[in-house]
Each structure stands twice: as structure tokens, then as C-alpha cells.
Design a protein around this motif. Sequence first.
Motif, mmCIF file in Angstrom:
data_model
loop_
_atom_site.group_PDB
_atom_site.id
_atom_site.type_symbol
_atom_site.label_atom_id
_atom_site.label_comp_id
_atom_site.label_asym_id
_atom_site.label_seq_id
_atom_site.Cartn_x
_atom_site.Cartn_y
_atom_site.Cartn_z
ATOM 1 N N ALA A 125 0.648 -1.028 -0.425
ATOM 2 C CA ALA A 125 -0.295 0.374 -0.214
ATOM 3 C C ALA A 125 1.021 1.538 -0.101
ATOM 4 O O ALA A 125 1.939 0.819 0.914
ATOM 5 N N LEU A 126 0.817 1.929 -0.917
ATOM 6 C CA LEU A 126 1.260 3.327 -1.258
ATOM 7 C C LEU A 126 0.492 4.199 -0.376
ATOM 8 O O LEU A 126 -1.186 4.991 -1.366
ATOM 9 N N PHE A 127 1.050 4.747 0.969
ATOM 10 C CA PHE A 127 -0.319 6.634 1.226
ATOM 11 C C PHE A 127 0.216 7.807 0.723
ATOM 12 O O PHE A 127 2.016 7.359 1.146
ATOM 13 N N TYR A 128 -0.738 8.419 0.212
ATOM 14 C CA TYR A 128 0.442 9.509 0.009
ATOM 15 C C TYR A 128 -0.566 10.588 0.097
ATOM 16 O O TYR A 128 -1.660 10.576 0.453
ATOM 17 N N ASP A 129 -0.209 11.873 0.770
ATOM 18 C CA ASP A 129 -0.584 12.995 1.234
ATOM 19 C C ASP A 129 -1.538 13.722 -0.226
ATOM 20 O O ASP A 129 -0.499 13.724 -0.839
ATOM 21 N N HIS A 130 -2.656 13.766 -0.142
ATOM 22 C CA HIS A 130 -2.991 14.441 -1.477
ATOM 23 C C HIS A 130 -3.295 16.235 -1.306
ATOM 24 O O HIS A 130 -3.500 16.857 -2.423
ATOM 25 N N ASP A 131 -2.649 16.366 -0.101
ATOM 26 C CA ASP A 131 -2.677 17.775 -0.430
ATOM 27 C C ASP A 131 -0.709 18.268 -1.323
ATOM 28 O O ASP A 131 -1.104 19.561 -1.921
ATOM 29 N N LYS A 132 -0.792 17.692 -1.157
ATOM 30 C CA LYS A 132 1.133 17.618 -2.099
ATOM 31 C C LYS A 132 0.640 17.057 -3.351
ATOM 32 O O LYS A 132 2.027 17.464 -3.562
ATOM 33 N N LEU A 133 1.172 15.512 -3.611
ATOM 34 C CA LEU A 133 0.804 14.691 -4.025
ATOM 35 C C LEU A 133 -0.205 14.398 -4.921
ATOM 36 O O LEU A 133 -1.374 14.198 -4.640
ATOM 37 N N THR A 134 -0.124 13.829 -6.275
ATOM 38 C CA THR A 134 -1.289 13.400 -7.064
ATOM 39 C C THR A 134 -0.550 12.282 -7.570
ATOM 40 O O THR A 134 0.522 11.719 -7.738
ATOM 41 N N VAL A 135 -1.445 10.929 -7.725
ATOM 42 C CA VAL A 135 -0.815 9.612 -8.957
ATOM 43 C C VAL A 135 -1.843 9.809 -9.583
ATOM 44 O O VAL A 135 -3.255 10.305 -9.876
ATOM 45 N N ASN A 136 -0.939 10.046 -10.737
ATOM 46 C CA ASN A 136 -1.183 9.725 -12.106
ATOM 47 C C ASN A 136 -1.160 8.628 -12.788
ATOM 48 O O ASN A 136 -2.477 7.661 -13.788
ATOM 49 N N LYS A 137 -0.788 7.119 -12.776
ATOM 50 C CA LYS A 137 -1.034 5.525 -12.831
ATOM 51 C C LYS A 137 -0.659 5.686 -12.224
ATOM 52 O O LYS A 137 0.298 5.683 -11.539
ATOM 53 N N TYR A 138 -0.520 3.314 -11.608
ATOM 54 C CA TYR A 138 0.258 2.957 -11.119
ATOM 55 C C TYR A 138 -0.514 1.168 -11.615
ATOM 56 O O TYR A 138 -0.781 1.148 -12.275
ATOM 57 N N ALA A 139 1.004 0.328 -11.384
ATOM 58 C CA ALA A 139 0.693 -0.992 -11.866
ATOM 59 C C ALA A 139 1.700 -1.467 -11.363
ATOM 60 O O ALA A 139 1.910 -1.249 -10.547
ATOM 61 N N GLU A 140 1.156 -3.018 -11.243
ATOM 62 C CA GLU A 140 1.987 -4.213 -10.929
ATOM 63 C C GLU A 140 3.075 -4.781 -12.071
ATOM 64 O O GLU A 140 1.989 -4.773 -12.992
ATOM 65 N N TYR A 141 4.286 -4.643 -11.919
ATOM 66 C CA TYR A 141 4.751 -5.379 -12.719
ATOM 67 C C TYR A 141 4.755 -6.475 -13.339
ATOM 68 O O TYR A 141 4.342 -7.236 -13.038
ATOM 69 N N PRO A 142 4.469 -6.549 -14.715
ATOM 70 C CA PRO A 142 4.076 -8.531 -15.331
ATOM 71 C C PRO A 142 4.365 -9.571 -15.230
ATOM 72 O O PRO A 142 4.126 -10.066 -15.213
ATOM 73 N N ASP A 143 5.646 -8.476 -14.840
ATOM 74 C CA ASP A 143 6.936 -10.470 -14.842
ATOM 75 C C ASP A 143 6.542 -11.267 -15.767
ATOM 76 O O ASP A 143 6.273 -12.246 -15.517
ATOM 77 N N PRO A 144 7.074 -11.112 -17.054
ATOM 78 C CA PRO A 144 6.926 -11.902 -18.268
ATOM 79 C C PRO A 144 7.555 -13.189 -17.763
ATOM 80 O O PRO A 144 7.076 -14.189 -18.087
ATOM 81 N N VAL A 155 4.642 3.224 -9.250
ATOM 82 C CA VAL A 155 3.749 4.191 -9.212
ATOM 83 C C VAL A 155 4.285 5.444 -9.945
ATOM 84 O O VAL A 155 5.207 5.644 -9.435
ATOM 85 N N HIS A 156 3.150 6.349 -10.421
ATOM 86 C CA HIS A 156 3.514 7.714 -11.189
ATOM 87 C C HIS A 156 3.277 8.229 -10.298
ATOM 88 O O HIS A 156 1.983 9.101 -11.155
ATOM 89 N N LEU A 157 4.015 8.900 -9.573
ATOM 90 C CA LEU A 157 3.886 10.056 -7.983
ATOM 91 C C LEU A 157 3.997 11.835 -8.892
ATOM 92 O O LEU A 157 4.800 11.580 -9.823
ATOM 93 N N MET A 158 2.839 12.813 -8.672
ATOM 94 C CA MET A 158 3.815 14.032 -9.222
ATOM 95 C C MET A 158 3.720 14.755 -8.145
ATOM 96 O O MET A 158 2.158 14.999 -7.578
ATOM 97 N N GLU A 159 4.141 15.669 -7.830
ATOM 98 C CA GLU A 159 3.941 16.938 -6.741
ATOM 99 C C GLU A 159 3.366 17.995 -7.580
ATOM 100 O O GLU A 159 3.444 18.181 -8.429
ATOM 101 N N LYS A 160 2.638 18.205 -6.623
ATOM 102 C CA LYS A 160 1.627 19.366 -7.139
ATOM 103 C C LYS A 160 2.344 20.702 -7.712
ATOM 104 O O LYS A 160 1.577 21.309 -8.336
ATOM 105 N N THR A 161 3.003 21.017 -6.730
ATOM 106 C CA THR A 161 3.394 22.214 -6.962
ATOM 107 C C THR A 161 3.940 22.713 -8.192
ATOM 108 O O THR A 161 3.937 23.533 -9.082
#
Length: 295
Positions: A125-144, A155-161
Amino acid sequence: MMEKTLVVFLVVVQAVCQVPLTTSPPPTLSTSVTSTPTTAAPTDRLIKIGAFNIQSFGKTKYGRLDVRDYLVQIVTQYDAIMIQEIKDVSETMIYKFLADCQLHRNFSMVLSARLGRSRYREQYALFYDHDKLTVNKYAEYPDPQDIFHREPLIVHLMEKTKGKELTLMGVHTDPDDVPEELGEMENAYNWAVGQGYPTNALMMGDFNADCNYFKASEYSSVSLATNSSFTWLIDGSADTTVSDRTDCAYDRFVSTGTGLFSNTTVDRFDLTFHLNVSQAKRISDHYPIRTIWVA
């Protein structure tokens, strides 16, 4: 309040949910925790990131009121924290933990599927502060090649400022297959970049990357350790175990790209809360690790 999303990997959908929402030499077993000076930046752009293996994290542990209180205090220090070893079969406890943390911070969550090769399974689980950060997308590695027992959560994380972006990759390796799984992390990173995730990345989690599980002689066979594109922010001299009988750097951060990280260290909650070893181990047998992302 919460929305479940099913994410497809290996053509099959795996459940991943989101709730409102330098190069350096290869690591050695004799150097110390990285602690670079903090680059001057506005404080709202200094993002405190952590990784925490909360040993056997399920209903029983969370039902202990003292442990619950300590865990909330520890986790809510962070702007983003990757929690590992969630073992609740009902998948309900983590939502209660999130709700308790939300009393202190505007946390959102990304939750992986239950991962493993047998009846024993874990979640990230990734907990993140929604006031500072947003998650654009996320995935589990398919591990071929089916290398991982528990595929990394990406997880694709973006800082909001300023809109700075970072790929987070959380993993808890299997102790019996550490060189093989760490050897696949570069492929997991390349896959993520190919899917449009940022090239600036921070790998994190319980790598089991020390002592009997990952010996110095095995480093040379793992590209994550030998490729100078990857910087190990915590190396083998650290001790991330809550014990007076072990000294192992199991938990690690590894960065790549041009992202800036500083003040990387081990979060000694036993010292913060004045706990003895027995009391601290009620919380976990691992300390969290932390770093500052200068976004």
C-alpha cells in the motif's frame, strides 16, 4: 468514498485500488547511510518519502491499541510511504488504518492485489498526502519470466506545486531469491519507462539485500548493483532491523535518473518513542527508511 480499479497485467486483470485519491559506485557492505546536504528549496517541495515493512501486518497486530497508535504516528510523518507485508486475507484492515491516518493527514491510498505463489500472500500500500501529491497511474509489473514472488508495485507520482514527476517502485523480495529478484528490477524499471512512467525513479522496500540473503560476492551478478545508472542511497553498513542481535541492511532505496534525494536515513522509532527492543518489535522487526525528494 473509495473507488476500486482493476488493472490488467499479463492480459489478466489484477486488483489495484486507489482511494481519494549522480551516479555512484556500486554499493558495498562497508560504507554508510547516504546523508547528502538538503538542496535549498521551498519546504512544500521537500517531499518526505518512506518505505516500511510492517511485519505480519494484519488484524491481530492492528488490534493492539498501543501498536496502532505508534503506527499512525510513524506513518503520518511521511508525505508518501510504501507499506509492505500486509497480510490481512479480508483486505479490510488497511482501510481502517487509512481512516485512522486520515484523522491527521489528507492521505489517499494505492493498494496492490494480494501477491504470492502460494496461499501465503501479501499486499503493498502506498499512502500519500493528497494535498501535496497526486497519482497519475499505477501498475504491478507483469513479470513475464515469473521472477518475483511479489511483483513490484509501480506508481507514477506527481508533486502538485511544480508538477515534478517520479516513479516509485515498491518491492518485498523473497529471501530465497534475492539476487534473481533484484536482478529483475532493472527490467521492471525499463518496462515502466516503456509504459510512459517517468525516467526519474526511486526503488524502495525490503530488498533482503544483506547478510545471509545477499552476500557481497553476489553483488557483481546483479546489474542493479553494478550499473552506475543506479544509486544505492542506503548501503550495506546500515542496520534496518529491530534487534540487538542482527546488523543487516535489508531495506533499501535505489534511485535512477536526475531526481534529487537528500537526508536519507533509517527511522529509529525505538529512539523516538523510548522503546526497548521487545517493545519495538511489537511494532515491526524492521525500521522504516526515509529520504527527502527535492521536487
